[in-house]
Write a protein that holds these residues in place. Sequence first.
Motif, PDB file in Angstrom:
ATOM      1  N   VAL A  25      45.218 -20.792 -33.644  1.00 11.30           N
ATOM      2  CA  VAL A  25      45.095 -19.282 -33.608  1.00 11.30           C
ATOM      3  C   VAL A  25      43.772 -18.882 -33.284  1.00 11.30           C
ATOM      4  CG1 VAL A  25      45.349 -17.182 -34.970  1.00 11.30           C
ATOM      5  CG2 VAL A  25      46.875 -19.342 -35.594  1.00 11.30           C
ATOM      6  N   PRO A  26      43.576 -17.778 -32.278  1.00  9.45           N
ATOM      7  CA  PRO A  26      42.395 -17.467 -31.761  1.00  9.45           C
ATOM      8  C   PRO A  26      41.370 -16.602 -32.807  1.00  9.45           C
ATOM      9  CG  PRO A  26      44.028 -16.126 -31.027  1.00  9.45           C
ATOM     10  CD  PRO A  26      44.647 -16.989 -31.577  1.00  9.45           C
ATOM     11  N   ASN A  27      40.384 -16.968 -32.898  1.00 14.31           N
ATOM     12  CA  ASN A  27      39.407 -16.452 -33.964  1.00 14.31           C
ATOM     13  C   ASN A  27      38.341 -15.721 -33.155  1.00 14.31           C
ATOM     14  OD1 ASN A  27      38.182 -15.562 -36.184  1.00 14.31           O
ATOM     15  ND2 ASN A  27      37.576 -17.594 -36.686  1.00 14.31           N
ATOM     16  N   PRO A  28      38.270 -14.455 -32.934  1.00 13.32           N
ATOM     17  CA  PRO A  28      37.406 -13.637 -32.190  1.00 13.32           C
ATOM     18  C   PRO A  28      35.998 -13.699 -32.745  1.00 13.32           C
ATOM     19  CG  PRO A  28      38.974 -12.230 -32.837  1.00 13.32           C
ATOM     20  CD  PRO A  28      39.140 -13.464 -33.263  1.00 13.32           C
ATOM     21  N   ASN A  29      34.767 -13.576 -31.954  1.00 13.93           N
ATOM     22  CA  ASN A  29      33.513 -13.527 -32.669  1.00 13.93           C
ATOM     23  C   ASN A  29      33.404 -12.137 -33.447  1.00 13.93           C
ATOM     24  OD1 ASN A  29      30.648 -13.538 -33.391  1.00 13.93           O
ATOM     25  ND2 ASN A  29      30.178 -13.772 -31.289  1.00 13.93           N
ATOM     26  N   PRO A  30      33.094 -11.970 -34.681  1.00 17.61           N
ATOM     27  CA  PRO A  30      32.960 -10.726 -35.082  1.00 17.61           C
ATOM     28  C   PRO A  30      31.700  -9.938 -34.747  1.00 17.61           C
ATOM     29  CG  PRO A  30      32.299 -12.283 -36.738  1.00 17.61           C
ATOM     30  CD  PRO A  30      32.788 -12.998 -35.572  1.00 17.61           C
ATOM     31  N   LYS A  31      30.860 -10.396 -34.146  1.00 12.74           N
ATOM     32  CA  LYS A  31      29.528  -9.536 -33.889  1.00 12.74           C
ATOM     33  C   LYS A  31      29.712  -8.691 -32.531  1.00 12.74           C
ATOM     34  CE  LYS A  31      26.216 -12.127 -36.392  1.00 12.74           C
ATOM     35  NZ  LYS A  31      25.384 -11.459 -36.914  1.00 12.74           N
ATOM     36  N   ALA A  32      29.204  -7.464 -32.297  1.00  6.94           N
ATOM     37  CA  ALA A  32      29.143  -6.864 -31.182  1.00  6.94           C
ATOM     38  C   ALA A  32      28.413  -7.661 -30.070  1.00  6.94           C
ATOM     39  CB  ALA A  32      28.787  -5.567 -31.175  1.00  6.94           C
ATOM     40  N   PRO A  33      28.643  -7.510 -28.818  1.00  4.30           N
ATOM     41  CA  PRO A  33      27.786  -8.052 -27.544  1.00  4.30           C
ATOM     42  C   PRO A  33      26.253  -7.412 -27.782  1.00  4.30           C
ATOM     43  CG  PRO A  33      29.824  -7.035 -26.947  1.00  4.30           C
ATOM     44  CD  PRO A  33      29.751  -6.966 -28.281  1.00  4.30           C
ATOM     45  N   GLY A  34      25.430  -8.130 -27.400  1.00  8.43           N
ATOM     46  CA  GLY A  34      24.140  -7.754 -27.469  1.00  8.43           C
ATOM     47  C   GLY A  34      23.659  -6.532 -26.543  1.00  8.43           C
ATOM     48  N   GLU A  35      24.382  -6.373 -25.509  1.00  7.90           N
ATOM     49  CA  GLU A  35      24.120  -5.187 -24.439  1.00  7.90           C
ATOM     50  C   GLU A  35      24.493  -3.862 -25.214  1.00  7.90           C
ATOM     51  OE1 GLU A  35      26.952  -6.855 -22.057  1.00  7.90           O
ATOM     52  OE2 GLU A  35      25.644  -8.306 -21.442  1.00  7.90           O
ATOM     53  N   LEU A  36      25.709  -3.756 -25.880  1.00 10.35           N
ATOM     54  CA  LEU A  36      26.181  -2.686 -26.650  1.00 10.35           C
ATOM     55  C   LEU A  36      25.350  -2.390 -27.934  1.00 10.35           C
ATOM     56  CD1 LEU A  36      28.573  -0.925 -27.005  1.00 10.35           C
ATOM     57  CD2 LEU A  36      29.606  -2.533 -28.299  1.00 10.35           C
ATOM     58  N   THR A  37      24.802  -3.339 -28.417  1.00 12.26           N
ATOM     59  CA  THR A  37      23.986  -3.223 -29.555  1.00 12.26           C
ATOM     60  C   THR A  37      22.807  -2.381 -29.033  1.00 12.26           C
ATOM     61  OG1 THR A  37      25.013  -5.245 -30.582  1.00 12.26           O
ATOM     62  CG2 THR A  37      23.012  -4.221 -31.635  1.00 12.26           C
ATOM     63  N   ASN A  38      22.134  -2.921 -28.006  1.00 13.84           N
ATOM     64  CA  ASN A  38      21.031  -2.311 -27.507  1.00 13.84           C
ATOM     65  C   ASN A  38      21.288  -0.849 -27.159  1.00 13.84           C
ATOM     66  OD1 ASN A  38      19.524  -4.559 -27.976  1.00 13.84           O
ATOM     67  ND2 ASN A  38      19.927  -5.315 -25.840  1.00 13.84           N
ATOM     68  N   LYS A  39      22.328  -0.529 -26.556  1.00  9.97           N
ATOM     69  CA  LYS A  39      22.682   0.805 -26.176  1.00  9.97           C
ATOM     70  C   LYS A  39      22.932   1.693 -27.311  1.00  9.97           C
ATOM     71  CE  LYS A  39      24.143  -0.614 -21.586  1.00  9.97           C
ATOM     72  NZ  LYS A  39      25.532  -0.531 -20.722  1.00  9.97           N
ATOM     73  N   VAL A  40      23.552   1.198 -28.207  1.00  3.55           N
ATOM     74  CA  VAL A  40      23.815   1.948 -29.366  1.00  3.55           C
ATOM     75  C   VAL A  40      22.514   2.197 -30.243  1.00  3.55           C
ATOM     76  CG1 VAL A  40      24.976   1.933 -31.606  1.00  3.55           C
ATOM     77  CG2 VAL A  40      26.236   1.251 -29.514  1.00  3.55           C
ATOM     78  N   ASP A  41      21.640   1.319 -30.279  1.00  7.49           N
ATOM     79  CA  ASP A  41      20.538   1.490 -30.850  1.00  7.49           C
ATOM     80  C   ASP A  41      19.634   2.677 -30.492  1.00  7.49           C
ATOM     81  OD1 ASP A  41      21.069  -0.290 -33.117  1.00  7.49           O
ATOM     82  OD2 ASP A  41      19.828  -2.059 -32.089  1.00  7.49           O
ATOM     83  N   THR A  42      19.689   2.631 -29.067  1.00  6.67           N
ATOM     84  CA  THR A  42      18.926   3.558 -28.176  1.00  6.67           C
ATOM     85  C   THR A  42      19.381   4.976 -28.397  1.00  6.67           C
ATOM     86  OG1 THR A  42      18.451   2.224 -26.384  1.00  6.67           O
ATOM     87  CG2 THR A  42      18.226   4.367 -25.903  1.00  6.67           C
ATOM     88  N   VAL A  43      20.880   5.088 -28.562  1.00  8.03           N
ATOM     89  CA  VAL A  43      21.316   6.348 -28.675  1.00  8.03           C
ATOM     90  C   VAL A  43      21.072   6.858 -30.159  1.00  8.03           C
ATOM     91  CG1 VAL A  43      23.651   7.549 -28.950  1.00  8.03           C
ATOM     92  CG2 VAL A  43      23.364   6.025 -27.040  1.00  8.03           C
ATOM     93  N   LEU A  44      21.071   6.187 -31.061  1.00 11.09           N
ATOM     94  CA  LEU A  44      20.957   6.399 -32.521  1.00 11.09           C
ATOM     95  C   LEU A  44      19.502   6.852 -32.739  1.00 11.09           C
ATOM     96  CD1 LEU A  44      22.953   3.804 -34.490  1.00 11.09           C
ATOM     97  CD2 LEU A  44      23.501   6.146 -34.171  1.00 11.09           C
ATOM     98  N   GLY A  45      18.468   6.088 -31.909  1.00 11.61           N
ATOM     99  CA  GLY A  45      17.179   6.432 -32.093  1.00 11.61           C
ATOM    100  C   GLY A  45      16.752   7.658 -31.504  1.00 11.61           C
ATOM    101  N   ILE A  46      17.493   8.152 -30.405  1.00 12.73           N
ATOM    102  CA  ILE A  46      17.339   9.461 -29.911  1.00 12.73           C
ATOM    103  C   ILE A  46      17.992  10.504 -30.915  1.00 12.73           C
ATOM    104  CG2 ILE A  46      18.277  11.084 -27.945  1.00 12.73           C
ATOM    105  CD1 ILE A  46      18.067   8.535 -26.232  1.00 12.73           C
ATOM    106  N   LEU A  47      19.207  10.198 -31.463  1.00 12.17           N
ATOM    107  CA  LEU A  47      19.682  11.212 -32.104  1.00 12.17           C
ATOM    108  C   LEU A  47      18.615  11.542 -33.503  1.00 12.17           C
ATOM    109  CD1 LEU A  47      23.435  10.351 -32.129  1.00 12.17           C
ATOM    110  CD2 LEU A  47      22.472  12.261 -31.166  1.00 12.17           C
ATOM    111  N   ALA A  48      18.298  10.431 -34.024  1.00 20.36           N
ATOM    112  CA  ALA A  48      17.258  10.473 -34.994  1.00 20.36           C
ATOM    113  C   ALA A  48      16.141  11.584 -34.834  1.00 20.36           C
ATOM    114  CB  ALA A  48      16.754   9.036 -35.488  1.00 20.36           C
ATOM    115  N   TRP A  49      15.445  11.216 -33.595  1.00 19.71           N
ATOM    116  CA  TRP A  49      14.386  12.092 -33.264  1.00 19.71           C
ATOM    117  C   TRP A  49      14.941  13.469 -32.863  1.00 19.71           C
ATOM    118  CZ3 TRP A  49       9.543  11.416 -33.614  1.00 19.71           C
ATOM    119  CH2 TRP A  49       9.009  10.116 -33.498  1.00 19.71           C
ATOM    120  N   VAL A  50      16.054  13.737 -32.509  1.00 17.61           N
ATOM    121  CA  VAL A  50      16.493  15.064 -32.197  1.00 17.61           C
ATOM    122  C   VAL A  50      16.762  15.579 -33.501  1.00 17.61           C
ATOM    123  CG1 VAL A  50      18.629  16.241 -31.376  1.00 17.61           C
ATOM    124  CG2 VAL A  50      17.621  14.767 -29.959  1.00 17.61           C
TER     125      VAL A  50
END
Length: 104
Positions: A25-50
């Motif tokens: 039975v397929p068992n997908p990886n529960p972690k988000a891809p690194g590229e997505l994590t970096n982009k989300v962290d950037t957006v959250l950092g900008i929102l925190a500064w705003v």
Amino acid sequence: MLKTLAYKAHQHIVLAAAPTPNGDVPNPNPKAPGELTNKVDTVLGILAWVGTAAGVAGVLITGAMMAISMRRGEGSEHMGRLGMVLGGCVLVASAGPVVTFVFG
């Protein structure tokens, strides 16, 4: 009609539970891809500064309005607004640690 409906439901259940060709039975990886994590962290950092800049601007604007109102003799009206601005600042400042505590 009920028999046809039961057959279709059974067919969908069997198709949904079908194993992969190697039998696992397929068992997908529960972690988000690194590229997505970096982009989300950037957006959250900008929102925190705003959010921080908006809080500082809100305190400055409320203070200026209070100073103008004090000159006119109406200073107590803005204390509720200042409390709301300071509450928003506390909420923005504590959002990151609260989410880290709950989900981290």
